[in-house]
Each structure stands twice: as structure tokens, then as C-alpha cells.
Design a protein around this motif. Structure first.
Motif, PDB file in Angstrom:
ATOM      1  N   ALA A  19       0.856  -1.190   0.000  1.00 23.61           N
ATOM      2  CA  ALA A  19       0.000   0.000   0.000  1.00 23.61           C
ATOM      3  C   ALA A  19       0.889   1.236   0.000  1.00 23.61           C
ATOM      4  CB  ALA A  19      -0.920   0.012   1.225  1.00 23.61           C
ATOM      5  N   VAL A  20       0.515   2.214  -0.808  1.00 23.46           N
ATOM      6  CA  VAL A  20       1.291   3.453  -0.930  1.00 23.46           C
ATOM      7  C   VAL A  20       0.316   4.619  -0.929  1.00 23.46           C
ATOM      8  CG1 VAL A  20       2.818   4.807  -2.411  1.00 23.46           C
ATOM      9  CG2 VAL A  20       3.147   2.342  -2.220  1.00 23.46           C
ATOM     10  N   PHE A  21       0.670   5.684  -0.214  1.00 24.24           N
ATOM     11  CA  PHE A  21      -0.209   6.850  -0.182  1.00 24.24           C
ATOM     12  C   PHE A  21       0.579   8.128  -0.419  1.00 24.24           C
ATOM     13  CE2 PHE A  21       1.261   6.218   4.136  1.00 24.24           C
ATOM     14  CZ  PHE A  21       1.504   7.504   4.619  1.00 24.24           C
ATOM     15  N   SER A  22      -0.147   9.197  -0.748  1.00 19.08           N
ATOM     16  CA  SER A  22       0.478  10.501  -1.018  1.00 19.08           C
ATOM     17  C   SER A  22       0.699  11.252   0.287  1.00 19.08           C
ATOM     18  CB  SER A  22      -0.410  11.332  -1.946  1.00 19.08           C
ATOM     19  OG  SER A  22      -1.691  11.550  -1.363  1.00 19.08           O
ATOM     20  N   ALA A  23       1.826  11.928   0.363  1.00 16.01           N
ATOM     21  CA  ALA A  23       2.145  12.691   1.572  1.00 16.01           C
ATOM     22  C   ALA A  23       3.150  13.784   1.228  1.00 16.01           C
ATOM     23  CB  ALA A  23       2.723  11.776   2.655  1.00 16.01           C
ATOM     24  N   VAL A  24       3.248  14.765   2.105  1.00 16.35           N
ATOM     25  CA  VAL A  24       4.249  15.812   1.945  1.00 16.35           C
ATOM     26  C   VAL A  24       5.235  15.736   3.100  1.00 16.35           C
ATOM     27  CG1 VAL A  24       2.784  17.368   0.620  1.00 16.35           C
ATOM     28  CG2 VAL A  24       2.777  17.514   3.102  1.00 16.35           C
ATOM     29  N   GLU A  25       6.478  15.950   2.775  1.00 17.79           N
ATOM     30  CA  GLU A  25       7.521  15.958   3.800  1.00 17.79           C
ATOM     31  C   GLU A  25       7.380  17.189   4.674  1.00 17.79           C
ATOM     32  OE1 GLU A  25      12.284  16.655   3.729  1.00 17.79           O
ATOM     33  OE2 GLU A  25      11.524  15.025   2.444  1.00 17.79           O
ATOM     34  N   THR A  26       7.582  17.012   5.969  1.00 18.69           N
ATOM     35  CA  THR A  26       7.471  18.147   6.875  1.00 18.69           C
ATOM     36  C   THR A  26       8.496  18.038   8.002  1.00 18.69           C
ATOM     37  OG1 THR A  26       6.009  19.332   8.416  1.00 18.69           O
ATOM     38  CG2 THR A  26       5.681  16.966   8.228  1.00 18.69           C
ATOM     39  N   HIS A  27       8.995  19.172   8.418  1.00 18.57           N
ATOM     40  CA  HIS A  27       9.855  19.267   9.599  1.00 18.57           C
ATOM     41  C   HIS A  27       9.176  20.128  10.669  1.00 18.57           C
ATOM     42  CE1 HIS A  27      12.828  17.942   6.613  1.00 18.57           C
ATOM     43  NE2 HIS A  27      13.559  17.530   7.627  1.00 18.57           N
ATOM     44  N   GLU A  28       7.881  20.235  10.601  1.00 13.57           N
ATOM     45  CA  GLU A  28       7.156  21.107  11.526  1.00 13.57           C
ATOM     46  C   GLU A  28       7.164  20.529  12.939  1.00 13.57           C
ATOM     47  OE1 GLU A  28       3.384  21.088   9.647  1.00 13.57           O
ATOM     48  OE2 GLU A  28       3.837  22.779   8.323  1.00 13.57           O
ATOM     49  N   PHE A  29       7.179  21.410  13.910  1.00 13.05           N
ATOM     50  CA  PHE A  29       7.032  21.009  15.304  1.00 13.05           C
ATOM     51  C   PHE A  29       5.546  20.940  15.623  1.00 13.05           C
ATOM     52  CE2 PHE A  29      11.244  23.237  15.576  1.00 13.05           C
ATOM     53  CZ  PHE A  29      11.995  22.122  15.895  1.00 13.05           C
ATOM     54  N   LEU A  30       5.098  19.779  16.084  1.00 11.98           N
ATOM     55  CA  LEU A  30       3.683  19.592  16.404  1.00 11.98           C
ATOM     56  C   LEU A  30       3.460  19.653  17.910  1.00 11.98           C
ATOM     57  CD1 LEU A  30       2.757  16.683  13.965  1.00 11.98           C
ATOM     58  CD2 LEU A  30       2.584  19.155  13.608  1.00 11.98           C
TER      59      LEU A  30
ATOM     60  N   ARG B 236      -7.267   0.556   3.833  1.00  9.14           N
ATOM     61  CA  ARG B 236      -6.280   1.059   2.877  1.00  9.14           C
ATOM     62  C   ARG B 236      -4.838   0.929   3.356  1.00  9.14           C
ATOM     63  NH1 ARG B 236      -8.424   7.209   3.012  1.00  9.14           N
ATOM     64  NH2 ARG B 236     -10.330   6.095   3.528  1.00  9.14           N
ATOM     65  N   PHE B 237      -4.613   0.617   4.627  1.00  7.22           N
ATOM     66  CA  PHE B 237      -3.251   0.491   5.152  1.00  7.22           C
ATOM     67  C   PHE B 237      -3.010  -0.945   5.620  1.00  7.22           C
ATOM     68  CE2 PHE B 237      -4.434   4.963   6.063  1.00  7.22           C
ATOM     69  CZ  PHE B 237      -3.519   5.576   5.242  1.00  7.22           C
ATOM     70  N   PHE B 238      -2.110  -1.648   4.968  1.00  8.35           N
ATOM     71  CA  PHE B 238      -1.813  -3.025   5.363  1.00  8.35           C
ATOM     72  C   PHE B 238      -0.457  -3.410   4.772  1.00  8.35           C
ATOM     73  CE2 PHE B 238      -4.197  -3.054   1.434  1.00  8.35           C
ATOM     74  CZ  PHE B 238      -3.460  -3.887   0.612  1.00  8.35           C
ATOM     75  N   GLY B 239       0.147  -4.445   5.341  1.00 10.70           N
ATOM     76  CA  GLY B 239       1.405  -4.977   4.803  1.00 10.70           C
ATOM     77  C   GLY B 239       2.533  -3.960   4.837  1.00 10.70           C
ATOM     78  N   ARG B 240       3.297  -3.953   3.765  1.00  9.14           N
ATOM     79  CA  ARG B 240       4.435  -3.034   3.642  1.00  9.14           C
ATOM     80  C   ARG B 240       3.922  -1.717   3.059  1.00  9.14           C
ATOM     81  NH1 ARG B 240       7.281  -6.814  -0.438  1.00  9.14           N
ATOM     82  NH2 ARG B 240       5.048  -6.940  -0.951  1.00  9.14           N
ATOM     83  N   ILE B 241       3.913  -0.692   3.881  1.00  7.65           N
ATOM     84  CA  ILE B 241       3.308   0.589   3.498  1.00  7.65           C
ATOM     85  C   ILE B 241       4.394   1.551   3.031  1.00  7.65           C
ATOM     86  CG2 ILE B 241       1.953   2.560   4.308  1.00  7.65           C
ATOM     87  CD1 ILE B 241       0.720   0.664   6.377  1.00  7.65           C
ATOM     88  N   GLY B 242       4.143   2.209   1.916  1.00 14.63           N
ATOM     89  CA  GLY B 242       5.087   3.181   1.383  1.00 14.63           C
ATOM     90  C   GLY B 242       4.457   4.551   1.200  1.00 14.63           C
ATOM     91  N   ILE B 243       5.295   5.522   0.898  1.00 15.92           N
ATOM     92  CA  ILE B 243       4.865   6.909   0.722  1.00 15.92           C
ATOM     93  C   ILE B 243       5.411   7.441  -0.594  1.00 15.92           C
ATOM     94  CG2 ILE B 243       5.207   9.287   1.569  1.00 15.92           C
ATOM     95  CD1 ILE B 243       5.211   8.161   4.400  1.00 15.92           C
ATOM     96  N   VAL B 244       4.578   8.159  -1.321  1.00 16.43           N
ATOM     97  CA  VAL B 244       5.030   8.922  -2.479  1.00 16.43           C
ATOM     98  C   VAL B 244       4.949  10.401  -2.114  1.00 16.43           C
ATOM     99  CG1 VAL B 244       4.481   9.653  -4.823  1.00 16.43           C
ATOM    100  CG2 VAL B 244       4.451   7.230  -4.249  1.00 16.43           C
ATOM    101  N   PRO B 245       6.095  11.055  -1.928  1.00 17.82           N
ATOM    102  CA  PRO B 245       6.058  12.492  -1.603  1.00 17.82           C
ATOM    103  C   PRO B 245       5.517  13.298  -2.787  1.00 17.82           C
ATOM    104  CG  PRO B 245       8.191  11.511  -1.076  1.00 17.82           C
ATOM    105  CD  PRO B 245       7.466  10.528  -1.930  1.00 17.82           C
ATOM    106  N   VAL B 246       4.625  14.234  -2.512  1.00 20.26           N
ATOM    107  CA  VAL B 246       4.037  15.070  -3.559  1.00 20.26           C
ATOM    108  C   VAL B 246       4.364  16.531  -3.277  1.00 20.26           C
ATOM    109  CG1 VAL B 246       2.187  13.417  -3.975  1.00 20.26           C
ATOM    110  CG2 VAL B 246       1.815  15.276  -2.356  1.00 20.26           C
TER     111      VAL B 246
END
Length: 408
Positions: free
Chosen positions: A127-138, A186-196
Motif C-alpha cells: 500500500a502506498v499513499f500521497s504525503a508531503v515531507e514536513t519538519h514542523e514542530f507539532l 487502505r493500510f496493510f502490509g508493507r506501506i510506502g509513501i510517495v512524496p508530492v
């Protein structure tokens, strides 16, 4: 069945009524999702699942197949997973790769979809989903005050010394089909990310986010310009055929300047059999004089341009979705909203830029009409060369037209 994209688009929405039909850059959100998926090279079929007749119509026009979504899967509490599982059931076969594409994310890059599919189809991820890289302090805020979530407030390491984290954008989720059916999530097994690209990583849940997306659209997507697949072209006059300036002689006679480049563009459209109208509120006879010179229809001195436009479209027997309107100022907004291809010249008013599906690279009076003419003729050439779509499987309605396939 290798790779199938499913776009869940129910008709009900509490935050923004009719949200999936609201337009960003002049294109309904559900159509934007369909067109992004159709533009991806690795996606074989695009399915929209909906309970709404108008969404059905818009999705079909954009090129999608449509599945009727049962009422019990279209309520406020129904999950996107349930809609995708129902779509797979209706297909009668589990795809190798299934993609959940969310219409609330208007700026999906087809290349990002292809990258995610490659990881799943290649066996690298489940499973792979879209995400943005962040260095924000939460931070989280509780009864005792604020607390750091992903950092120690007493040790504020510089960005270069911190590992990046990723914020899920909600735009798309690519999954191994068999795994999704088994896990029903939608999230199972080996999960990956595609940065957008974070500039377009907006998910529309509020009116304010919709307004922001409309403001971003002209800057996001007008290069390169796509073919404009329409049956007719309507333009404003001042600020489109002219640079919006006027010369006034001592006797009060007004004169404007036009370019022969635009004249050639109009002539090419006319020779190709594309109906054209010049529509203006201006009463100066120069408007009708120019239209006679170009041998096109004209309506000038119009009190309500949108009404005049509708009357012309109706008289010609045209489909408004297959009409382009080229404008530049706020009195064009009603017309822009009324057609499938609202287009703005490069130096348009900001409200017009936000309403436009396409922003030309050329300013009014400097060849904008010719630029639009070339895009219309390019679409006609591609349409003539296209092969007819295959017959759809029983029980699934296929698109009745493909006039939006080149959008975005």
C-alpha cells in the motif's frame, strides 16, 4: 484486470453542499479526479461510484465509467473503503492494483499516481499513499497547557539534524487488490509513501479551502496549455480582442487597436466550422464592425451577458459543456460559470483568473484569441485521430463523450 482507479463521489456533503461538483479552475472536483487518473500511464480503468445523477453525468463526460452507489454506502458515516469494496464487487473481479482517488484533492499529478502504482505493481509495497515531507514542530493542547508531540521542547534541534516526517494529503491510496479485499482497509502490509508537491497538497473540506484552491489553480496548471476540446468559442471584446485601452479623438469618437494575429485565429476557426460569437456590453459600433470584418456572430450592448450567452447557445443547439468562453474582467464571471471551458487572458482580473479552467499565456489584444484558436484546432485534430472506445462490460455505464480527456 490490472490497475483500476476508483473515485468515490457521493452527492451529499454537509460542510460544502454539492462539494464534488464545485469547480476549481473551472472544472468540477469529480472531473478533476477522473482526468488526473485518466492521464496516468499505468492506470487501465477509472471508475466513479456515486449516488448522484449530476455527478454521474459529469463523471461520464470526463471519461469515467460509473457505478451506482447504494444509499447505505453514501451516508455521512459511510467509509471510502466501503465504496471501493462495492465497486470491486460490481466489477466481478479483483484488480491487481486498486487506487482510491479522492476528488477533494484537486491538484493530483498523474506522475505521482504512476510512481505509486509502480511500487505496488512491482511488489515493493502493498500500500502506498500521497504525503508531503514536513519538519514542523507539532503540539497538543490539553487542560494543563501545550505539550510537544514530535519533539522535546527543551532540545530544539535544527532542521538539518531532524529526520523528516510526512503528512498524509488524502489525495490517493494505491493498494494491492487482493490485500485490500482481505484487510478491508487502505493500510496493510508493507506501506510506502510517495512524496508530492506541497504547493498543491490541499484537501478541500471547508469553504475557505475551496477558495484557496480556486486561487491556486491558475498558477498551478496553466503550463503547458492543454488542447481545448469544444464545439464553439465565445469571447468578450474589450480586453480580449483589444488591450482594454481606447483612444478618444477631439470629437468624442472612440478607437481601439486589434491584432491581425487574432484575426487569423478567428478565420482558422471559421474555416474549421467552429461557431464563434463576440459578446460585449460595449455599445461602441466598433464591436459590430470588427465582427462583420471577421464574419462571426456578435451581440453587443448586452445588459446581461450570461443570458445573452445562453440564448445564443440554445439557438445554436450547443452543449454548454462544450463551449469555451474567453474573458478578462468581472462582468465575464457569469459567462465563465455557464460553460465547460471558462478561459482567461493572461492579464485578467484576479477573480476571473480564479474562475478560469485555463489561463492563456497571452494578454488581451496581443494574440490571446489566436492562442485559444490554436488550442481548439489542436483538440479537433486529436479528436479526429482518436480511436473509438471499447464496448464497456455489462452493468457499467461508460463515458458518452471524451471531450475532457485532455484537460489539466
Amino acid at each position: 484486470m490490472a490497475v483500476v482507479a476508483v473515485v468515490p463521489a457521493r452527492g451529499g456533503s454537509k460542510g460544502i453542499p454539492g462539494k464534488n461538483l464545485r469547480k476549481v479552475g473551472g472544472v468540477p472536483l469529480v472531473a478533476r479526479a477522473v482526468l488526473a487518473a485518466l492521464s496516468a500511464e499505468r492506470i487501465d480503468r477509472v471508475i466513479v461510484t456515486t449516488d448522484d445523477d449530476e455527478i454521474d453525468r459529469v463523471a461520464s463526460a470526463a471519461g469515467a465509467e460509473v457505478i451506482d452507489r447504494p444509499a447505505d454506502l453514501a451516508g455521512d458515516t459511510a467509509s471510502s473503503e466501503s465504496a471501493v469494496l462495492h465497486a470491486i464487487h460490481e466489477l466481478g473481479e479483483v484488480p491487481e492494483v486498486v487506487i482510491l482517488v479522492q476528488p477533494t484533492s484537486p491538484f493530483i499529478d498523474p506522475g505521482d499516481l504512476d510512481a505509486a502504482v509502480a511500487e505496488v505493481a512491482g511488489g515493493v509495497r502493498d500500500a502506498v499513499f500521497s504525503a508531503v515531507e514536513t519538519h514542523e514542530f507539532l503540539w497538543t493542547l490539553g487542560p494543563d497547557g501545550a505539550r510537544g508531540v514530535n519533539h522535546d521542547p527543551a532540545v530544539r534541534l535544527p532542521r538539518q539534524q531532524r529526520q523528516p516526517q510526512y503528512r498524509e494529503t488524502g489525495a490517493f491510496y494505491v493498494m494491492r487488490g487482493s490485500g485490500f479485499v482481505t484487510h478491508r482497509h487502505r493500510f496493510f502490509g508493507r506501506i510506502g509513501i510517495v512524496p508530492v508537491d506541497e504547493r498543491g497538497a490541499i484537501e478541500i473540506d471547508t469553504v475557505e479551502e475551496l477558495e484557496l484552491a480556486c486561487a491556486i489553480a491558475p498558477m498551478w496548471e496553466h503550463h503547458p496549455l492543454p488542447p481545448v476540446d469544444v464545439d464553439a468559442v465565445v469571447t468578450d471584446f474589450d480586453g480580449v480582442h483589444t488591450d482594454d485601452s481606447v483612444l478618444i479623438s477631439a470629437d468624442g469618437v472612440e478607437r481601439v487597436s486589434v491584432t491581425r494575429t487574432d484575426g487569423m485565429g478567428v478565420d482558422l476557426l471559421r474555416r474549421a466550422g467552429v461557431p464563434m460569437l463576440i459578446l460585449s456590453t460595449e455599445r461602441n459600433p466598433v464591436v459590430s464592425a470588427r465582427a462583420r470584418k471577421l464574419d462571426v456572430d456578435v451581440v453587443q450592448g448586452a445588459q446581461d451577458k450570461a443570458v445573452a450567452l445562453w440564448e445564443w447557445i440554445t439557438a445554436k443547439g450547443l452543449d454548454p459543456d462544450r463551449v469555451a468562453y474567453l474573458g478578462n474582467d468581472v462582468n465575464d464571471l457569469g459567462c465563465l460559470e455557464s460553460v465547460g471551458w471558462p478561459i482567461a487572458v493572461a492579464d485578467s482580473h484576479p477573480d476571473v483568473l480564479a474562475a478560469a479552467r485555463l489561463v492563456l499565456t497571452t494578454r488581451g489584444g496581443e494574440g490571446a484569441v489566436r492562442e485559444l484558436a490554436d488550442l481548439v484546432l489542436l483538440a479537433a485534430e486529436r479528436r479526429a485521430a482518436a480511436t473509438p472506445p471499447a464496448t464497456p462490460p455489462a452493468g457499467i455505464r461508460h463515458a458518452t463523450s471524451d471531450h475532457l480527456l485532455e484537460a489539466l
